[in-house]
Every structure is written in structure tokens, then in C-alpha cells.
Design a protein around this motif. Structure first.
Motif, PDB file in Angstrom:
ATOM      1  N   TYR A 165     -29.552 -87.957 -25.522  1.00 29.06           N
ATOM      2  CA  TYR A 165     -29.887 -89.208 -26.204  1.00 29.06           C
ATOM      3  C   TYR A 165     -31.301 -89.194 -26.785  1.00 29.06           C
ATOM      4  O   TYR A 165     -31.758 -90.178 -27.345  1.00 29.06           O
ATOM      5  CB  TYR A 165     -29.773 -90.390 -25.232  1.00 29.06           C
ATOM      6  CG  TYR A 165     -28.368 -90.652 -24.757  1.00 29.06           C
ATOM      7  CD1 TYR A 165     -27.376 -91.017 -25.666  1.00 29.06           C
ATOM      8  CD2 TYR A 165     -28.036 -90.538 -23.408  1.00 29.06           C
ATOM      9  CE1 TYR A 165     -26.092 -91.264 -25.241  1.00 29.06           C
ATOM     10  CE2 TYR A 165     -26.744 -90.783 -22.972  1.00 29.06           C
ATOM     11  CZ  TYR A 165     -25.774 -91.150 -23.879  1.00 29.06           C
ATOM     12  OH  TYR A 165     -24.508 -91.399 -23.461  1.00 29.06           O
ATOM     13  N   GLU A 166     -32.009 -88.088 -26.600  1.00 30.56           N
ATOM     14  CA  GLU A 166     -33.406 -88.068 -27.035  1.00 30.56           C
ATOM     15  C   GLU A 166     -33.583 -87.498 -28.423  1.00 30.56           C
ATOM     16  O   GLU A 166     -32.794 -86.677 -28.885  1.00 30.56           O
ATOM     17  CB  GLU A 166     -34.238 -87.238 -26.052  1.00 30.56           C
ATOM     18  CG  GLU A 166     -34.439 -87.955 -24.754  1.00 30.56           C
ATOM     19  CD  GLU A 166     -35.536 -87.318 -23.930  1.00 30.56           C
ATOM     20  OE1 GLU A 166     -36.706 -87.403 -24.361  1.00 30.56           O
ATOM     21  OE2 GLU A 166     -35.223 -86.738 -22.895  1.00 30.56           O
ATOM     22  N   LEU A 167     -34.654 -87.917 -29.057  1.00 30.15           N
ATOM     23  CA  LEU A 167     -35.066 -87.346 -30.339  1.00 30.15           C
ATOM     24  C   LEU A 167     -36.545 -86.993 -30.235  1.00 30.15           C
ATOM     25  O   LEU A 167     -37.300 -87.695 -29.565  1.00 30.15           O
ATOM     26  CB  LEU A 167     -34.861 -88.361 -31.466  1.00 30.15           C
ATOM     27  CG  LEU A 167     -33.403 -88.748 -31.799  1.00 30.15           C
ATOM     28  CD1 LEU A 167     -33.368 -89.981 -32.694  1.00 30.15           C
ATOM     29  CD2 LEU A 167     -32.678 -87.590 -32.473  1.00 30.15           C
ATOM     30  N   PHE A 212     -36.641 -99.731 -33.751  1.00 30.42           N
ATOM     31  CA  PHE A 212     -36.517 -98.481 -32.988  1.00 30.42           C
ATOM     32  C   PHE A 212     -36.487 -98.848 -31.503  1.00 30.42           C
ATOM     33  O   PHE A 212     -37.499 -99.217 -30.927  1.00 30.42           O
ATOM     34  CB  PHE A 212     -37.709 -97.577 -33.321  1.00 30.42           C
ATOM     35  CG  PHE A 212     -37.746 -96.272 -32.559  1.00 30.42           C
ATOM     36  CD1 PHE A 212     -36.588 -95.582 -32.244  1.00 30.42           C
ATOM     37  CD2 PHE A 212     -38.966 -95.718 -32.191  1.00 30.42           C
ATOM     38  CE1 PHE A 212     -36.631 -94.377 -31.558  1.00 30.42           C
ATOM     39  CE2 PHE A 212     -39.027 -94.508 -31.504  1.00 30.42           C
ATOM     40  CZ  PHE A 212     -37.862 -93.832 -31.183  1.00 30.42           C
ATOM     41  N   ILE A 213     -35.294 -98.788 -30.911  1.00 31.19           N
ATOM     42  CA  ILE A 213     -35.145 -99.110 -29.488  1.00 31.19           C
ATOM     43  C   ILE A 213     -35.312 -97.806 -28.716  1.00 31.19           C
ATOM     44  O   ILE A 213     -34.549 -96.859 -28.913  1.00 31.19           O
ATOM     45  CB  ILE A 213     -33.763 -99.759 -29.213  1.00 31.19           C
ATOM     46  CG1 ILE A 213     -33.621-101.045 -30.027  1.00 31.19           C
ATOM     47  CG2 ILE A 213     -33.608-100.043 -27.720  1.00 31.19           C
ATOM     48  CD1 ILE A 213     -32.234-101.700 -29.908  1.00 31.19           C
ATOM     49  N   HIS A 214     -36.313 -97.755 -27.865  1.00 34.04           N
ATOM     50  CA  HIS A 214     -36.730 -96.487 -27.265  1.00 34.04           C
ATOM     51  C   HIS A 214     -36.908 -96.638 -25.747  1.00 34.04           C
ATOM     52  O   HIS A 214     -38.027 -96.641 -25.231  1.00 34.04           O
ATOM     53  CB  HIS A 214     -38.068 -96.091 -27.931  1.00 34.04           C
ATOM     54  CG  HIS A 214     -38.344 -94.621 -27.909  1.00 34.04           C
ATOM     55  ND1 HIS A 214     -39.607 -94.118 -28.080  1.00 34.04           N
ATOM     56  CD2 HIS A 214     -37.530 -93.547 -27.739  1.00 34.04           C
ATOM     57  CE1 HIS A 214     -39.562 -92.792 -28.022  1.00 34.04           C
ATOM     58  NE2 HIS A 214     -38.325 -92.425 -27.815  1.00 34.04           N
ATOM     59  N   GLN A 235     -25.777 -99.348 -26.439  1.00 32.51           N
ATOM     60  CA  GLN A 235     -24.768 -99.009 -27.458  1.00 32.51           C
ATOM     61  C   GLN A 235     -23.746-100.133 -27.583  1.00 32.51           C
ATOM     62  O   GLN A 235     -23.332-100.481 -28.689  1.00 32.51           O
ATOM     63  CB  GLN A 235     -24.092 -97.680 -27.088  1.00 32.51           C
ATOM     64  CG  GLN A 235     -25.041 -96.503 -27.277  1.00 32.51           C
ATOM     65  CD  GLN A 235     -24.475 -95.192 -26.747  1.00 32.51           C
ATOM     66  OE1 GLN A 235     -23.678 -95.198 -25.811  1.00 32.51           O
ATOM     67  NE2 GLN A 235     -24.918 -94.079 -27.313  1.00 32.51           N
ATOM     68  N   VAL A 236     -23.385-100.719 -26.442  1.00 32.57           N
ATOM     69  CA  VAL A 236     -22.433-101.835 -26.464  1.00 32.57           C
ATOM     70  C   VAL A 236     -23.015-102.996 -27.270  1.00 32.57           C
ATOM     71  O   VAL A 236     -22.360-103.566 -28.155  1.00 32.57           O
ATOM     72  CB  VAL A 236     -22.097-102.286 -25.018  1.00 32.57           C
ATOM     73  CG1 VAL A 236     -21.333-103.606 -25.024  1.00 32.57           C
ATOM     74  CG2 VAL A 236     -21.305-101.196 -24.291  1.00 32.57           C
ATOM     75  N   LEU A 248     -32.343 -97.859 -34.738  1.00 35.21           N
ATOM     76  CA  LEU A 248     -32.235 -96.507 -34.197  1.00 35.21           C
ATOM     77  C   LEU A 248     -32.460 -96.589 -32.687  1.00 35.21           C
ATOM     78  O   LEU A 248     -33.446 -97.178 -32.228  1.00 35.21           O
ATOM     79  CB  LEU A 248     -33.278 -95.573 -34.826  1.00 35.21           C
ATOM     80  CG  LEU A 248     -33.216 -94.125 -34.303  1.00 35.21           C
ATOM     81  CD1 LEU A 248     -31.935 -93.425 -34.739  1.00 35.21           C
ATOM     82  CD2 LEU A 248     -34.434 -93.315 -34.761  1.00 35.21           C
ATOM     83  N   LEU A 249     -31.526 -96.021 -31.933  1.00 38.18           N
ATOM     84  CA  LEU A 249     -31.628 -95.996 -30.469  1.00 38.18           C
ATOM     85  C   LEU A 249     -31.819 -94.556 -30.017  1.00 38.18           C
ATOM     86  O   LEU A 249     -31.073 -93.670 -30.411  1.00 38.18           O
ATOM     87  CB  LEU A 249     -30.327 -96.554 -29.864  1.00 38.18           C
ATOM     88  CG  LEU A 249     -30.131 -96.384 -28.350  1.00 38.18           C
ATOM     89  CD1 LEU A 249     -31.113 -97.253 -27.573  1.00 38.18           C
ATOM     90  CD2 LEU A 249     -28.693 -96.747 -27.952  1.00 38.18           C
TER      91      LEU A 249
END
Ligand SMILES: [Zn+2]
Length: 382
Positions: A165-167, A212-214, A235-236, A248-249
């Protein structure tokens, strides 16, 4: 695109050739904890720009006392490598840092400084307390009495749950560029999303080109939500309610330090490195128990030089039955009897008793997901 903190995005990743070279040398080893392996990775991919390694004593003291790096950049949280034994370590040598949980070689450290820590001073300045019930203080005290500082080169990414799930900062920056987002509002969390969070997300989507949800998915304390639960609950919510083109998550695997105001500064700087232009800071940001004044994390930004990312402060957000919606103390005038406070503690307690929290607190879809998938971290925080 916003400049990274210090002006350039740090990259300390070994090439295949360098990696093979270092692994063929019989370097001395230091076995490190998972959170330090994750710190090494974050240094190497630029999340902690302008840091290029673990802090020397000079850097550490400057951060503790002045909240500045010696080069004048604001920095609020020690990024140190604590060790118990320094008898075998020499200045200027290269050391292999090995993840003790799986024996994976993580990085090469070029030793610049070996020093004894003044843990009391660190605890006092960073956490504002010497109380070992504070999870950050406890961890500082449990780890080694010495520290080794110096630049690193990353050989391997640490293994950690939910890495998919990381970027990296370079990746989020590229995504923001592709999407044409000039203003990006970053939201830090260590919780599944409730309705007060949603209010802030919408505020972020109103004022910025993108949100940007981080969420932090590193080590946390007992009783916090498991990281996968947090990501999937997000995500839900996003799938049920938000325009995909505006959000962006991604996860951020770094440990929570529970340093309240200082951690708010740290969190803001890190999000700037990921390309955010704005950062949301709420009540008791990164706090724990009642160690911090709930709005100290707002005031600290008035006390430090401009860090180049815009801080969006918000206050108490709650449900008001008179207003019939989620409001804040800035937008609602009604007395207490109309107000439902939204607290994750309350929600967690209800969920753990198998009760569905009211929809004023938690969206039905998120409730349903959490009831089906919910569990808490019990021993993740070492
Ligand atoms: Zn109201």
C-alpha cells in the motif's frame, strides 16, 4: 511542484553493483529493530529529506534544543540508531545494518559519530516528559544507551506488512504531476476514518486540487487499529463516498512516536517531501494520554520558522443534532446537549462489544467493515 525539505529529494539507494559489492565484503554488523530498518528506508527514499543518515550527536542535540538541523533546516524528531555496545565499532568504518527480525541486510552505515545518549534530555525536549508510561519515552529508555550516526546506503527494503500500500515520495510526486494537482492537502491518521475525519477530508478536497490520505502503518501502541484494517476501511469510505479523481490513498510505514506537537512538525515535513502543499493538523495531533495540551500542535507552527508547507489547523469537530450535521466549534453555536462528540476511543469500545456505532459517528459501510474485520494491535509496539 513543492520543493522537498532542504531543497532536494534525498536518494540513498544502492545500485545492484554497489549492493553486490557491499554484500561481498565482510563488514561488521549491527542488528537493528524493525522501526530502525523502516527509518533507514525512509531516509534512503527521501521521506526524511534532507537527512542522509542516522543523526550524529551534533545533529541530535541541535534537533532537541533548537528544533533545527545544523544546516538550519527545521527538524523536530530524533532519527537515531541506538545501540547497547559500542566496543566493536570504530569511527569512519562501514557497518552493515541487519534487520534482527529476519536477518535481512538493510543498509550500510558510514560511521561518523559514536556517542553516549543523554536520554533524559531527549525525553524532556522531544516528549516533554520523563514518564516511562509514555510509549515514546519507554521505547527510548528500552533501547541502547549509545548511538551511532552517519550516512547510509540502502541495500534492501525491509520486509513489513502492508508494504504493497506504500508509495515512495518520487512516486507520489509523479502521480500529483500526472493528475495536474498543484495543491495537495495531506491528511495524517493512525485510525480508521470516522465522520469527523470525513469532514476534514471534504475540507481538504474543497481547498486543494487533491487530498492525499497517508495513514501511518508503522509500529504503533497497544490498542491502536491494525494497519490493514485502517487502509481497507479507508478504501471502503473512498469507494462509497469520494470522487476517485480527487483522492490518493497510500500507507506510510514509520513508527508513531507519540511526540504530540513535535511529531506534528515531523509529519508535516515528511508530507512535504511526498509532494503535499498543505497539511491538516487537528486536536491533539500525535498525542497520547493527556501528555500534551490539545492545541500545542497548532501553536508550535507559530514558534518555528516557516517550513514551506501550509498548515491547515482545525478544531473540535462533532455532530450537532440542531445543525443536523457534522460541524465544528467554528461553525456551530449550539450548547452541549445537541452535541455528539466523535471519538475513536468511544467507537473502538462499541465495536469491541459488538455494537454498531451510530451513523453520526461512523458511516454504515465503515461500521459494517470494521465489525466484520476488526481487530486491535496488541503487541506490535516494541
Ligand atoms: Zn449546531
Amino acid at each position: 511542484m513543492i520543493q522537498p525539505h532542504g531543497g532536494k529529494l534525498i536518494s540513498r539507494l544502492a545500485s545492484e553493483e554497489e549492493k553486490n559489492f557491499y554484500l561481498s565484503q565482510s563488514l561488521k554488523k549491527i542488528f537493528i529493530e524493525k522501526d530502525e530498518a523502516l527509518d533507514a528506508e525512509k531516509i534512503a527514499i527521501g521521506s526524511f529529506s534532507p537527512l542522509e543518515g542516522f543523526m550524529t550527536e551534533k545533529e541530535l542535540l541541535s534537533v532537541c534544543r533548537e528544533m533545527l538541523l545544523p544546516d538550519g533546516n527545521v527538524w523536530s524528531i530524533p532519527i537515531i540508531l541506538q545501540v547497547n555496545d559500542i566496543s566493536h565499532i570504530k569511527n569512519e568504518e562501514k557497518i552493515l545494518l541487519v534487520d534482527k527480525t529476519d536477518n535481512r541486510p538493510i543498509a550500510v552505515l558510514q560511521v561518523e559519530d559514536i556517542y553516549r545518549l543523554n536520554k533524559k534530555e531527549i525525553a524532556n525536549t522531544v516528549f516533554g516528559t520523563l514518564d516511562e508510561n509514555h510509549p515514546g519515552v519507554r521505547r527510548l529508555y528500552q533501547k541502547g544507551d549509545y548511538a551511532v550516526g552517519g550516512k547510509i546506503i540502502l541495500l534492501n527494503r525491509p520486509d513489513f506488512p502492508n508494504k504493497e500500500y506504500e508509495l515512495d515520495p518520487a512516486e507520489t510526486r509523479e502521480i500529483f504531476r500526472e493528475r495536474g494537482w498543484k495543491t495537495v492537502v495531506a491528511f495524517q491518521t493512525r485510525n480508521a476514518p470516522h465522520r469527523a475525519h470525513e469532514y476534514l477530508h471534504r475540507l481538504g478536497m474543497e481547498i486543494g486540487d487533491g487530498l492525499f490520505i497517508h495513514p501511518i502503518i508503522g509500529l504503533k501502541k497497544e490498542g491502536d487499529f491494525d494497519s490493514r484494517t485502517i487502509i481497507e476501511a479507508y478504501q471502503v469510505l473512498i469507494n462509497s463516498y469520494y470522487p476517485h479523481s480527487k483522492v490518493l490513498l497510500a500507507g506510510l510505514s514509520t513508527s508513531m512516536r507519540y511526540a504530540g506537537p513535535r511529531e506534528a512538525v515531523f509529519h508535516a515535513i515528511v508530507r512535504k517531501n511526498y509532494g503535499a502543499t498543505h497539511f491538516l493538523v487537528g486536536r491533539d495531533h500525535a498525542g497520547v494520554g493527556d501528555y500534551y495540551d490539545p492545541f500545542a500542535a497548532h501553536r508550535i507552527f507559530e514558534e518555528i520558522p516557516d517550513i514551506g508547507i501550509q498548515i491547515v489547523k482545525f478544531y473540535n469537530v462533532f455532530y450537532c443534532s440542531k445543525c443536523e450535521g457534522i460541524v465544528s466549534e467554528n461553525t456551530c453555536s449550539h450548547p452541549e446537549q445537541f452535541i455528539t462528540k466523535i471519538s475513536m476511543t468511544k467507537i473502538r469500545n462499541m465495536l469491541s462489544e459488538g455494537k454498531k456505532p451510530p451513523k453520526e459517528m461512523l458511516r454504515e459501510e465503515v461500521s459494517q467493515f470494521l465489525i466484520e474485520n476488526f481487530y486491535l494491535i496488541t503487541e506490535d509496539y516494541r
